[in-house]
Write a protein that holds these residues in place. Structure first.
Motif, short mmCIF file in Angstrom:
data_model
loop_
_atom_site.label_atom_id
_atom_site.label_comp_id
_atom_site.label_asym_id
_atom_site.label_seq_id
_atom_site.Cartn_x
_atom_site.Cartn_y
_atom_site.Cartn_z
N ALA A 73 -1.59 -33.57 19.03
CA ALA A 73 -0.50 -33.51 18.05
C ALA A 73 0.64 -32.69 18.67
CB ALA A 73 -1.02 -32.95 16.74
N THR A 74 0.75 -31.40 18.31
CA THR A 74 1.83 -30.57 18.87
C THR A 74 1.51 -30.06 20.27
OG1 THR A 74 0.94 -28.51 18.01
CG2 THR A 74 2.42 -29.74 16.56
N GLY A 75 0.24 -30.16 20.66
CA GLY A 75 -0.16 -29.71 21.99
C GLY A 75 -0.59 -28.24 22.04
N GLY A 76 -0.54 -27.55 20.90
CA GLY A 76 -0.92 -26.13 20.89
C GLY A 76 -2.37 -25.91 21.30
N THR A 77 -3.25 -26.75 20.78
CA THR A 77 -4.68 -26.60 21.08
C THR A 77 -4.93 -26.85 22.57
OG1 THR A 77 -5.11 -27.50 18.88
CG2 THR A 77 -6.98 -27.38 20.39
N ALA A 78 -4.30 -27.91 23.09
CA ALA A 78 -4.49 -28.23 24.51
C ALA A 78 -3.90 -27.12 25.39
CB ALA A 78 -3.84 -29.57 24.83
N ALA A 79 -2.72 -26.61 25.01
CA ALA A 79 -2.08 -25.55 25.80
C ALA A 79 -2.96 -24.30 25.81
CB ALA A 79 -0.70 -25.23 25.23
N GLY A 80 -3.53 -23.95 24.66
CA GLY A 80 -4.41 -22.78 24.57
C GLY A 80 -5.65 -22.96 25.43
N THR A 81 -6.21 -24.16 25.38
CA THR A 81 -7.43 -24.45 26.15
C THR A 81 -7.14 -24.39 27.65
OG1 THR A 81 -8.27 -25.80 24.35
CG2 THR A 81 -9.22 -26.18 26.53
N ILE A 82 -6.01 -24.94 28.05
CA ILE A 82 -5.63 -24.90 29.47
C ILE A 82 -5.46 -23.44 29.92
CG2 ILE A 82 -3.67 -25.39 31.03
CD1 ILE A 82 -3.49 -28.16 29.58
N GLU A 83 -4.90 -22.62 29.02
CA GLU A 83 -4.74 -21.19 29.35
C GLU A 83 -6.10 -20.54 29.60
OE1 GLU A 83 -1.79 -19.41 26.67
OE2 GLU A 83 -2.91 -17.54 26.92
N LEU A 84 -7.10 -20.87 28.78
CA LEU A 84 -8.44 -20.31 28.96
C LEU A 84 -9.03 -20.75 30.30
CD1 LEU A 84 -10.28 -20.79 25.51
CD2 LEU A 84 -9.37 -18.68 26.49
N VAL A 85 -8.91 -22.03 30.59
CA VAL A 85 -9.48 -22.57 31.85
C VAL A 85 -8.82 -21.87 33.04
CG1 VAL A 85 -9.68 -24.63 33.30
CG2 VAL A 85 -10.04 -24.82 30.83
N GLU A 86 -7.50 -21.70 32.96
CA GLU A 86 -6.78 -21.09 34.08
C GLU A 86 -7.09 -19.60 34.21
OE1 GLU A 86 -2.79 -22.60 33.46
OE2 GLU A 86 -3.25 -24.42 34.65
N GLN A 87 -7.32 -18.94 33.05
CA GLN A 87 -7.74 -17.51 33.10
C GLN A 87 -9.02 -17.35 33.91
OE1 GLN A 87 -8.35 -15.10 29.51
NE2 GLN A 87 -6.63 -16.15 28.57
N LEU A 88 -9.88 -18.37 33.84
CA LEU A 88 -11.17 -18.31 34.56
C LEU A 88 -11.06 -18.86 35.98
CD1 LEU A 88 -13.59 -19.40 31.68
CD2 LEU A 88 -13.07 -17.10 32.47
N GLY A 89 -9.86 -19.26 36.37
CA GLY A 89 -9.65 -19.73 37.75
C GLY A 89 -9.91 -21.21 37.94
N GLY A 90 -10.14 -21.94 36.84
CA GLY A 90 -10.36 -23.39 36.93
C GLY A 90 -9.07 -24.12 37.26
N GLN A 91 -9.23 -25.29 37.89
CA GLN A 91 -8.08 -26.13 38.23
C GLN A 91 -8.04 -27.27 37.22
OE1 GLN A 91 -8.49 -28.03 42.04
NE2 GLN A 91 -6.61 -29.20 41.77
N VAL A 92 -7.04 -27.28 36.36
CA VAL A 92 -6.95 -28.33 35.34
C VAL A 92 -6.42 -29.61 35.99
CG1 VAL A 92 -5.87 -29.02 33.16
CG2 VAL A 92 -6.63 -26.66 33.49
N VAL A 93 -7.23 -30.66 35.96
CA VAL A 93 -6.86 -31.91 36.64
C VAL A 93 -6.36 -32.97 35.66
CG1 VAL A 93 -8.40 -31.53 38.60
CG2 VAL A 93 -9.24 -32.78 36.60
N GLY A 94 -6.27 -32.61 34.37
CA GLY A 94 -5.74 -33.54 33.39
C GLY A 94 -6.19 -33.17 31.99
N ALA A 95 -5.53 -33.80 31.00
CA ALA A 95 -5.90 -33.60 29.60
C ALA A 95 -5.96 -34.98 28.96
CB ALA A 95 -4.86 -32.72 28.90
N ALA A 96 -7.10 -35.31 28.37
CA ALA A 96 -7.31 -36.66 27.85
C ALA A 96 -7.62 -36.63 26.36
CB ALA A 96 -8.44 -37.34 28.61
N PHE A 97 -7.08 -37.64 25.66
CA PHE A 97 -7.20 -37.71 24.20
C PHE A 97 -7.43 -39.16 23.79
CE2 PHE A 97 -4.31 -34.50 25.67
CZ PHE A 97 -4.74 -33.35 25.02
#
Ligand code: AMP
Length: 168
Positions: free
Chosen positions: A120-144
């Protein structure tokens, strides 16, 4: 698949048209097609981990992870995960939310795909990406499964490939 997505006006609050995917989930061929098409669309991203967002994200992230031979990691609402967590708070289309992930859920450098039922607004995805990146993960995409394009969720996650099967 659009045939099996039902509009529910004024849920959970007045003014929101809720996209109800439960008819799609209960229809065997539509559910199978949704899971398989999502897997096909993200396969070339070669994720090692698929992160599913509570709770409807789990429904798609787990079978897609299974089909791709990847691991599944849950992002959950505050207070549900038993071990040590990282936490993020973000604004929703309706209200605010806090989600968390186990600190050891993702290893530095791992290729991570983020998945939810609806963008929807992308807030949930943005927050989740922030968590993944905090842990050093490489986000390779977001799928819905579903994207509400008028809400411009893609703009909240610049620099990330967004994949969606159904657009409104
Ligand atoms: P957002 O953070 O605004 O992108 O919102 C996405 C999250 O809220 C997803 O987990 C969706 O399941 C849920 N959501 C937001 N808007 C709707 C909607 N109109 N219909 C169904 N689910 C929605």
């Amino acid at each position: 698949m659009k045939e099996y997505i039902r509009d529910v006006p004024d849920f959970p609050i007045p003014g929101i048209v809720f996209k109800d995917i439960t008819p799609l989930l209960q229809h065997p061929a539509a559910f199978k097609q949704a899971v398989e098409q999502l897997a096909d669309r993200v396969r070339d991203r070669r994720p090692q981990i698929v992160v599913g967002i509570e709770s409807r994200g789990f429904i798609f992230a787990a079978p897609v992870a299974y089909l791709l031979g990847a691991g599944f990691v849950p992002v959950r609402k505050l207070g549900k995960l038993p071990a040590e967590t990282v936490t993020v708070e973000y604004a929703l289309e309706y209200g605010v939310n806090t989600v968390e992930m186990h600190v050891d859920a993702i290893a530095p450098g791992q290729r991570v795909l983020v998945m939810d039922d609806l963008l929807a607004t992308g807030g949930t995805a943005a927050g989740t990406i922030e968590l993944v990146e905090q842990l050093g993960g490489q986000v390779v995409g977001a799928a819905f499964l579903v994207e509400l394009t008028a809400l411009k969720g893609r703009k909240r996650i610049p620099g990330h490939e967004v994949i969606s099967l159904i657009q409104y």
